[in-house]
Design a protein around this motif. Structure first.
Motif, short mmCIF file in Angstrom:
data_model
loop_
_atom_site.label_atom_id
_atom_site.label_comp_id
_atom_site.label_asym_id
_atom_site.label_seq_id
_atom_site.Cartn_x
_atom_site.Cartn_y
_atom_site.Cartn_z
N VAL A 93 0.86 -1.18 0.00
CA VAL A 93 0.00 0.00 0.00
C VAL A 93 0.89 1.23 0.00
CG1 VAL A 93 -1.79 1.28 1.23
CG2 VAL A 93 -1.78 -1.24 1.30
N SER A 94 0.82 2.05 -1.03
CA SER A 94 1.62 3.29 -1.01
C SER A 94 0.91 4.35 -0.19
CB SER A 94 1.86 3.79 -2.43
OG SER A 94 0.67 4.27 -3.01
N GLY A 95 1.71 5.29 0.34
CA GLY A 95 1.17 6.32 1.20
C GLY A 95 1.14 5.85 2.65
N SER A 96 0.84 6.78 3.54
CA SER A 96 0.68 6.46 4.96
C SER A 96 -0.26 7.47 5.61
CB SER A 96 2.04 6.46 5.67
OG SER A 96 2.76 7.66 5.41
N GLY A 97 -1.10 8.06 4.78
CA GLY A 97 -2.13 8.98 5.29
C GLY A 97 -3.39 8.23 5.62
N ASN A 98 -4.47 8.97 5.68
CA ASN A 98 -5.74 8.40 6.10
C ASN A 98 -6.17 7.20 5.26
OD1 ASN A 98 -8.90 8.58 5.44
ND2 ASN A 98 -8.58 9.02 7.60
N VAL A 140 -1.32 -8.02 -4.27
CA VAL A 140 -2.29 -6.93 -4.36
C VAL A 140 -1.55 -5.61 -4.13
CG1 VAL A 140 -4.33 -5.87 -3.31
CG2 VAL A 140 -4.22 -8.36 -3.59
N ALA A 141 -1.70 -4.67 -5.05
CA ALA A 141 -1.07 -3.35 -4.94
C ALA A 141 -2.15 -2.28 -4.87
CB ALA A 141 -0.17 -3.09 -6.14
N LEU A 142 -2.08 -1.44 -3.84
CA LEU A 142 -3.05 -0.38 -3.66
C LEU A 142 -2.34 0.97 -3.62
CD1 LEU A 142 -5.34 -1.95 -0.87
CD2 LEU A 142 -5.50 -2.21 -3.36
N PRO A 143 -2.27 1.69 -4.74
CA PRO A 143 -1.67 3.04 -4.74
C PRO A 143 -2.59 4.04 -4.05
CG PRO A 143 -2.33 2.39 -6.97
CD PRO A 143 -2.63 1.23 -6.09
N CYS A 144 -2.16 4.53 -2.90
CA CYS A 144 -3.00 5.40 -2.07
C CYS A 144 -2.31 6.72 -1.75
CB CYS A 144 -3.36 4.69 -0.76
SG CYS A 144 -4.33 3.20 -0.94
N ALA A 145 -1.32 7.12 -2.55
CA ALA A 145 -0.55 8.33 -2.23
C ALA A 145 -1.03 9.54 -3.03
CB ALA A 145 0.94 8.07 -2.45
N THR A 146 -0.67 9.61 -4.31
CA THR A 146 -1.01 10.81 -5.08
C THR A 146 -1.08 10.48 -6.56
OG1 THR A 146 -0.44 13.15 -5.38
CG2 THR A 146 1.39 11.57 -5.41
N GLN A 147 -1.42 11.48 -7.39
CA GLN A 147 -1.62 11.23 -8.80
C GLN A 147 -0.32 10.84 -9.51
OE1 GLN A 147 -2.38 14.23 -7.43
NE2 GLN A 147 -1.20 15.84 -8.44
N GLY A 166 -6.43 3.74 -4.66
CA GLY A 166 -6.98 4.38 -3.47
C GLY A 166 -6.86 5.88 -3.53
N ALA A 167 -5.89 6.38 -4.32
CA ALA A 167 -5.73 7.82 -4.54
C ALA A 167 -6.49 8.21 -5.80
CB ALA A 167 -4.25 8.15 -4.69
N ASN A 168 -6.48 9.49 -6.12
CA ASN A 168 -7.12 9.99 -7.33
C ASN A 168 -6.13 9.95 -8.48
OD1 ASN A 168 -9.81 10.87 -6.37
ND2 ASN A 168 -8.61 12.22 -5.06
#
Length: 450
Positions: free
Chosen positions: A241-246, A319-326, A348-350
């Motif tokens: 999972v990329s990112g570590s925000g909400n 499973v890869a979930l990009p949740c950081a940024t564009q 997970g991000a936009n």
């Protein structure tokens, strides 16, 4: 992004978008990604051409840019730029978050608002699409500075929003603290306790249970539905999972609850790989309480290593979930994921995946979910918060979570069924874009040229 790769009926419209919006690369990308999916109906639905639906969809109903002056703790006057793009209100009042980040520009806000229109349409709820924010950077600012900035921002924004007009929420850089300061200033200026004007509020003053977890939880619920179409589940799956925000934190939480093993997450400085599985309690302590960095996690976790070079997408996973940024997943990252035999990628991000990368993943047989479908849980639960505010009610965690799960199941089924109807089995990008577009377009035809 070349218009000659689009349906002949759509290419001239994309050229118009480029001409009317020069230099707005992110907005161009968002429009192009949707137009690529519209080929099946480009010549079949003549009423859309007659009413110039797509041309109107690509032009926001309203674009607001304003100055935000504020005073730092040292007494220095600082100036930022504020934005609110009210993109489309055909299905209901504008709904979408506010982003405070140095990268925010008109192009970023327009791309986010354009995506929001279709995302909100997919939920089946009566909400239109909008987005806003500022190039203000809350990192390193004191609580007092953030309060003064938020109050100045709302002093202009308040005149453009309302529970029946435009309902902002949080996004990157805008959490419960910022929403509180914004709502307090709105209440002071208007002399109204209009709790439905902002979502993401604190539980003691009109917020909804599950709103904090909603985007991350909803993302994983969508992934569950994708896997279920193949008779699979998340038990034992290796996840990155990329990112570590909400969004990332609560996606990790739900993945772990469902038996998956999350081995990596990141922030703007680098990423950690923890083969024992991410320690969620430690991650929450560092990110939500201390507002620290991923390096701090690695320093306190013997099983973790901190990496500053390369990409988190080089870490093998199912499973890869990009949740950081564009645009964090480009062609090189997609190639690495495919080489490591990734099974599923869900945004997970936009718009974290470039069109080229998304095409590579789909062609390689990877299950791929676009953010307008898979990360819609946040705005869906914001709409549930609006319902509770309107009825002066408060739902239990379980009641709200089950409603969120139902909405994500509905979005998944809508995307899957629409893709199949037009001959694109298991292509969630085409399914999401067509389903969202058709719902908004049909309503626009019904309302006439407005």
């Amino acid at each position: 992004m070349k218009s000659d790769q689009l349906h002949p009926n759509l290419a001239p419209m994309f050229d118009e978008v480029l001409e009317r919006n020069p230099g707005e690369a992110e907005f161009h990308q968002a429009v192009y990604e949707v137009m690529r999916s519209l080929a099946p109906i480009a010549g079949a639905r003549t009423e859309y051409a007659q009413w110039s639906i797509l041309r109107r969809m690509c032009e926001p109903e309203r674009q607001i840019i304003f100055r935000v002056p504020w005073i730092s703790d040292s007494g220095e006057v600082r100036i930022n730029r504020g934005y609110r793009v009210e993109f489309n209100s055909t299905l209901g009042p504008y709904k979408g978050g506010l982003r405070f980040h140095p990268s925010v520009s008109l192009s970023i806000v327009k791309f986010l608002g354009f995506e929001q229109v279709y995302k909100n349409a997919l939920t089946g709820l009566p909400i239109g699409g909008g987005k806003g924010g500022s190039n203000f950077d809350p990192k390193g600012c004191s609580d007092a500075e953030i309060m003064r900035f938020c109050q100045s921002f709302m002093t202009e924004l308040y005149r453009h929003i309302g529970e029946h007009t435009d309902i902002p929420a949080g996004d990157i850089g805008v959490g419960g603290r910022e929403i509180g300061y914004l709502f307090g200033q709105y209440k002071r200026i208007t002399n109204r306790y209009e709790s439905g004007v902002l979502t993401g509020k604190g539980l003691s003053w009109g917020g909804s249970l599950v709103r904090t977890e909603a985007t991350g939880y909803g993302l994983v619920y969508f992934v569950e539905e994708m896997l279920a179409t193949r008779g699979e589940d998340l038990e034992g799956r290796r996840c990155v999972v990329s990112g570590s925000g909400n969004v990332a934190i609560y996606a990790i939480e739900k993945l772990q609850q469902l038996g998956a093993n999350v081995v990596a997450c990141s922030d703007s400085g680098g990423y950690v790989v923890d083969e024992d599985g991410i320690d969620l309690a430690l991650l929450k302590e560092i990110k939500e309480v201390r507002r620290g960095r991923m390096k701090d996690y690695a320093d306190q976790r013997p099983s973790a290593r901190y990496v500053t070079e390369g990409s988190i997408w080089e870490v093998p996973c199912d499973v890869a979930l990009p949740c950081a940024t564009q645009n964090e997943v480009g062609a090189a990252e997609a190639k690495a994921l495919i080489a490591n035999k990734v099974h599923l990628v869900a945004e997970g991000a936009n718009m974290p995946t470039t069109p080229e990368a998304a095409e590579m993943l789909i062609e390689a047989g990877v299950l791929f979910a676009p953010g307008k479908a898979s990360n819609a849980g946040g705005v869906a639960t914001s709409a549930l918060e609006m319902q509770q505010n309107a009825s002066r009610d408060s739902w239990t965690f379980e009641q709200t979570d089950e409603r969120l799960r139902e909405i994500m199941r509905h979005i998944h089924a809508t995307c899957r069924d629409t893709a199949a109807e037009y001959g694109f089995e298991n292509d969630y990008v085409v399914g999401a874009n067509l389903a969202g577009y058709i719902r908004v377009a049909d309503a626009m035809v019904a309302l006439g040229v407005v």
